[in-house]
Design a protein around this motif. Structure first.
Motif, PDB file in Angstrom:
ATOM      1  N   PRO A 180      16.264 -40.884   4.097  1.00  0.00           N
ATOM      2  CA  PRO A 180      16.717 -39.945   3.052  1.00  0.00           C
ATOM      3  C   PRO A 180      16.203 -38.534   3.312  1.00  0.00           C
ATOM      4  O   PRO A 180      15.103 -38.355   3.831  1.00  0.00           O
ATOM      5  CB  PRO A 180      16.087 -40.519   1.777  1.00  0.00           C
ATOM      6  N   ASP A 181      17.026 -37.540   2.997  1.00  0.00           N
ATOM      7  CA  ASP A 181      16.659 -36.129   3.160  1.00  0.00           C
ATOM      8  C   ASP A 181      15.831 -35.724   1.931  1.00  0.00           C
ATOM      9  O   ASP A 181      16.379 -35.399   0.874  1.00  0.00           O
ATOM     10  CB  ASP A 181      17.955 -35.304   3.267  1.00  0.00           C
ATOM     11  N   GLU A 182      14.504 -35.754   2.093  1.00  0.00           N
ATOM     12  CA  GLU A 182      13.610 -35.526   0.948  1.00  0.00           C
ATOM     13  C   GLU A 182      13.760 -34.114   0.388  1.00  0.00           C
ATOM     14  O   GLU A 182      13.626 -33.898  -0.815  1.00  0.00           O
ATOM     15  CB  GLU A 182      12.141 -35.790   1.328  1.00  0.00           C
ATOM     16  N   GLU A 183      14.041 -33.151   1.288  1.00  0.00           N
ATOM     17  CA  GLU A 183      14.190 -31.774   0.811  1.00  0.00           C
ATOM     18  C   GLU A 183      15.408 -31.668  -0.117  1.00  0.00           C
ATOM     19  O   GLU A 183      15.354 -31.052  -1.179  1.00  0.00           O
ATOM     20  CB  GLU A 183      14.336 -30.844   2.008  1.00  0.00           C
ATOM     21  N   ARG A 184      16.511 -32.303   0.310  1.00  0.00           N
ATOM     22  CA  ARG A 184      17.735 -32.278  -0.513  1.00  0.00           C
ATOM     23  C   ARG A 184      17.494 -33.003  -1.846  1.00  0.00           C
ATOM     24  O   ARG A 184      17.923 -32.539  -2.907  1.00  0.00           O
ATOM     25  CB  ARG A 184      18.877 -32.949   0.271  1.00  0.00           C
ATOM     26  N   ILE A 185      16.776 -34.116  -1.791  1.00  0.00           N
ATOM     27  CA  ILE A 185      16.482 -34.854  -3.030  1.00  0.00           C
ATOM     28  C   ILE A 185      15.674 -33.955  -3.976  1.00  0.00           C
ATOM     29  O   ILE A 185      15.927 -33.915  -5.182  1.00  0.00           O
ATOM     30  CB  ILE A 185      15.728 -36.172  -2.727  1.00  0.00           C
ATOM     31  N   GLY A 186      14.742 -33.192  -3.408  1.00  0.00           N
ATOM     32  CA  GLY A 186      13.930 -32.282  -4.228  1.00  0.00           C
ATOM     33  C   GLY A 186      14.794 -31.221  -4.895  1.00  0.00           C
ATOM     34  O   GLY A 186      14.605 -30.903  -6.081  1.00  0.00           O
ATOM     35  N   GLU A 187      15.767 -30.681  -4.144  1.00  0.00           N
ATOM     36  CA  GLU A 187      16.666 -29.668  -4.737  1.00  0.00           C
ATOM     37  C   GLU A 187      17.476 -30.267  -5.888  1.00  0.00           C
ATOM     38  O   GLU A 187      17.631 -29.656  -6.943  1.00  0.00           O
ATOM     39  CB  GLU A 187      17.687 -29.192  -3.689  1.00  0.00           C
ATOM     40  N   LEU A 188      17.987 -31.461  -5.648  1.00  0.00           N
ATOM     41  CA  LEU A 188      18.827 -32.109  -6.670  1.00  0.00           C
ATOM     42  C   LEU A 188      17.999 -32.463  -7.904  1.00  0.00           C
ATOM     43  O   LEU A 188      18.451 -32.315  -9.041  1.00  0.00           O
ATOM     44  CB  LEU A 188      19.483 -33.366  -6.081  1.00  0.00           C
ATOM     45  N   ALA A 189      16.766 -32.910  -7.670  1.00  0.00           N
ATOM     46  CA  ALA A 189      15.871 -33.225  -8.791  1.00  0.00           C
ATOM     47  C   ALA A 189      15.614 -31.960  -9.606  1.00  0.00           C
ATOM     48  O   ALA A 189      15.584 -31.992 -10.847  1.00  0.00           O
ATOM     49  CB  ALA A 189      14.563 -33.808  -8.269  1.00  0.00           C
ATOM     50  N   GLY A 190      15.445 -30.818  -8.914  1.00  0.00           N
ATOM     51  CA  GLY A 190      15.247 -29.542  -9.599  1.00  0.00           C
ATOM     52  C   GLY A 190      16.452 -29.178 -10.455  1.00  0.00           C
ATOM     53  O   GLY A 190      16.311 -28.689 -11.575  1.00  0.00           O
ATOM     54  N   GLU A 191      17.668 -29.431  -9.911  1.00  0.00           N
ATOM     55  CA  GLU A 191      18.896 -29.156 -10.685  1.00  0.00           C
ATOM     56  C   GLU A 191      18.931 -29.999 -11.952  1.00  0.00           C
ATOM     57  O   GLU A 191      19.281 -29.510 -13.030  1.00  0.00           O
ATOM     58  CB  GLU A 191      20.126 -29.574  -9.861  1.00  0.00           C
ATOM     59  N   MET A 192      18.565 -31.275 -11.803  1.00  0.00           N
ATOM     60  CA  MET A 192      18.596 -32.157 -12.975  1.00  0.00           C
ATOM     61  C   MET A 192      17.594 -31.677 -14.027  1.00  0.00           C
ATOM     62  O   MET A 192      17.904 -31.601 -15.210  1.00  0.00           O
ATOM     63  CB  MET A 192      18.285 -33.606 -12.571  1.00  0.00           C
ATOM     64  N   ALA A 193      16.376 -31.362 -13.567  1.00  0.00           N
ATOM     65  CA  ALA A 193      15.335 -30.943 -14.521  1.00  0.00           C
ATOM     66  C   ALA A 193      15.750 -29.658 -15.226  1.00  0.00           C
ATOM     67  O   ALA A 193      15.599 -29.534 -16.453  1.00  0.00           O
ATOM     68  CB  ALA A 193      13.998 -30.767 -13.793  1.00  0.00           C
ATOM     69  N   SER A 194      16.304 -28.694 -14.469  1.00  0.00           N
ATOM     70  CA  SER A 194      16.621 -27.426 -15.138  1.00  0.00           C
ATOM     71  C   SER A 194      17.834 -27.560 -16.050  1.00  0.00           C
ATOM     72  O   SER A 194      17.989 -26.778 -16.989  1.00  0.00           O
ATOM     73  CB  SER A 194      16.771 -26.284 -14.130  1.00  0.00           C
ATOM     74  N   SER A 195      18.679 -28.574 -15.825  1.00  0.00           N
ATOM     75  CA  SER A 195      19.829 -28.762 -16.736  1.00  0.00           C
ATOM     76  C   SER A 195      19.352 -29.077 -18.157  1.00  0.00           C
ATOM     77  O   SER A 195      20.073 -28.840 -19.122  1.00  0.00           O
ATOM     78  CB  SER A 195      20.756 -29.880 -16.240  1.00  0.00           C
ATOM     79  N   LEU A 196      18.128 -29.582 -18.294  1.00  0.00           N
ATOM     80  CA  LEU A 196      17.627 -29.900 -19.647  1.00  0.00           C
ATOM     81  C   LEU A 196      17.535 -28.636 -20.500  1.00  0.00           C
ATOM     82  O   LEU A 196      17.760 -28.684 -21.715  1.00  0.00           O
ATOM     83  CB  LEU A 196      16.258 -30.588 -19.562  1.00  0.00           C
ATOM     84  N   ASN A 197      17.230 -27.508 -19.856  1.00  0.00           N
ATOM     85  CA  ASN A 197      17.144 -26.244 -20.613  1.00  0.00           C
ATOM     86  C   ASN A 197      18.516 -25.859 -21.161  1.00  0.00           C
ATOM     87  O   ASN A 197      18.625 -25.276 -22.242  1.00  0.00           O
ATOM     88  CB  ASN A 197      16.596 -25.121 -19.733  1.00  0.00           C
ATOM     89  N   LEU A 198      19.554 -26.184 -20.404  1.00  0.00           N
ATOM     90  CA  LEU A 198      20.916 -25.890 -20.851  1.00  0.00           C
ATOM     91  C   LEU A 198      21.275 -26.724 -22.083  1.00  0.00           C
ATOM     92  O   LEU A 198      21.798 -26.196 -23.073  1.00  0.00           O
ATOM     93  CB  LEU A 198      21.876 -26.187 -19.693  1.00  0.00           C
ATOM     94  N   PHE A 199      20.953 -28.019 -22.049  1.00  0.00           N
ATOM     95  CA  PHE A 199      21.252 -28.855 -23.222  1.00  0.00           C
ATOM     96  C   PHE A 199      20.425 -28.398 -24.429  1.00  0.00           C
ATOM     97  O   PHE A 199      20.920 -28.396 -25.552  1.00  0.00           O
ATOM     98  CB  PHE A 199      21.002 -30.338 -22.913  1.00  0.00           C
ATOM     99  N   GLU A 200      19.175 -28.006 -24.165  1.00  0.00           N
ATOM    100  CA  GLU A 200      18.325 -27.513 -25.253  1.00  0.00           C
ATOM    101  C   GLU A 200      18.983 -26.284 -25.894  1.00  0.00           C
ATOM    102  O   GLU A 200      19.020 -26.152 -27.121  1.00  0.00           O
ATOM    103  CB  GLU A 200      16.933 -27.159 -24.696  1.00  0.00           C
TER     104      GLU A 200
END
Ligand SMILES: N[C@@H](CCC(=O)N[C@@H](CS)C(=O)NCC(=O)O)C(=O)O
Length: 203
Positions: A115-135
């Motif tokens: 698995p491309d750990e760097e890409r997973i990290g970017e995607l995880a960051g996208e998911m986490a920051s989407s919480l601010n949008l729902f908030e």
């Protein structure tokens, strides 16, 4: 009506919330995830949910929400006013095609030999920051588009993993959601929305 379903399915829970909201009862056809024969025979494809309504077969959770609202208009799942209805349709389309792509891509990466750990990290960051949008979306309202709507049915079964994770639910995709949706002190409205929608009935 019959609903082809299996336990812990996010897309089935969308439909279960919508059916209960409309006060509709269904016969449940419980599918063994290892044997899709009944759902394949009914619908020509393997995924749940599938709804059978007076001989009509409807697959895909979003199409089922639209079908239910057309057949049983009260109470409405989509606003009746055209512009507001369009906003709910756009929200769900964004959620399905944009928001869901990050956890889907993480799942695909994890299934690779390396698995491309760097890409997973970017995607995880996208998911986490989407919480601010729902908030932000939930500022001054109890539900994503104002009144309870198809938007809440569509998003809740995924976003809930930020707060709720049944220990019996061991599906990888759900663990990816639980691990990457850090609902915290900055998201009181999102947490309250998850708890509010979770209190609603499911068919
Ligand atoms: N676009 C479809 C996706 C349905 C879907 O992916 N269903 C999952 C359960 S939540 C499934 O049947 N997965 C079976 C598999 O991937 O083998 C929908 O919204 O209903």
């Amino acid at each position: 009506m019959r609903l082809y379903r299996f336990r812990f399915s996010t897309n089935v829970e969308r439909v279960a919330l919508a059916l209960a909201f409309k006060g509709l009862e269904v016969e449940s056809v419980w599918i063994d995830p290892e044997d899709r024969t009944p759902v394949r025979e009914a619908s020509g494809q393997d995924l749940v949910p599938v709804l059978e309504d007076e001989g009509e077969i409807v697959a895909d959770s979003t199409r089922i929400l639209e079908h239910l609202d057309a057949r049983f208009p009260d109470p409405p799942l989509y606003p009746r006013e055209a512009a507001r209805r369009g906003e709910v349709v756009v929200f769900i389309d964004w959620f399905n095609r944009v928001w869901k792509s990050a956890p889907n891509e993480i799942e695909a990466e994890l299934s690779r030999d390396r698995p491309d750990e760097e890409r997973i990290g970017e995607l995880a960051g996208e998911m986490a920051s989407s919480l601010n949008l729902f908030e932000a979306i939930l500022a001054g309202r109890d539900y994503l588009t104002g009144e309870f709507s198809a938007a809440d049915c569509a998003a809740f079964p995924f976003l809930k993993y930020g707060v709720l994770h049944d220990p019996e639910d061991t599906e990888l995709f759900h663990r990816i959601l639980a691990d990457n949706l850090p609902v915290g002190a900055a998201h009181p409205r999102l947490r309250a929305w998850i708890e509010r929608v979770d209190e609603r009935p499911r068919a």
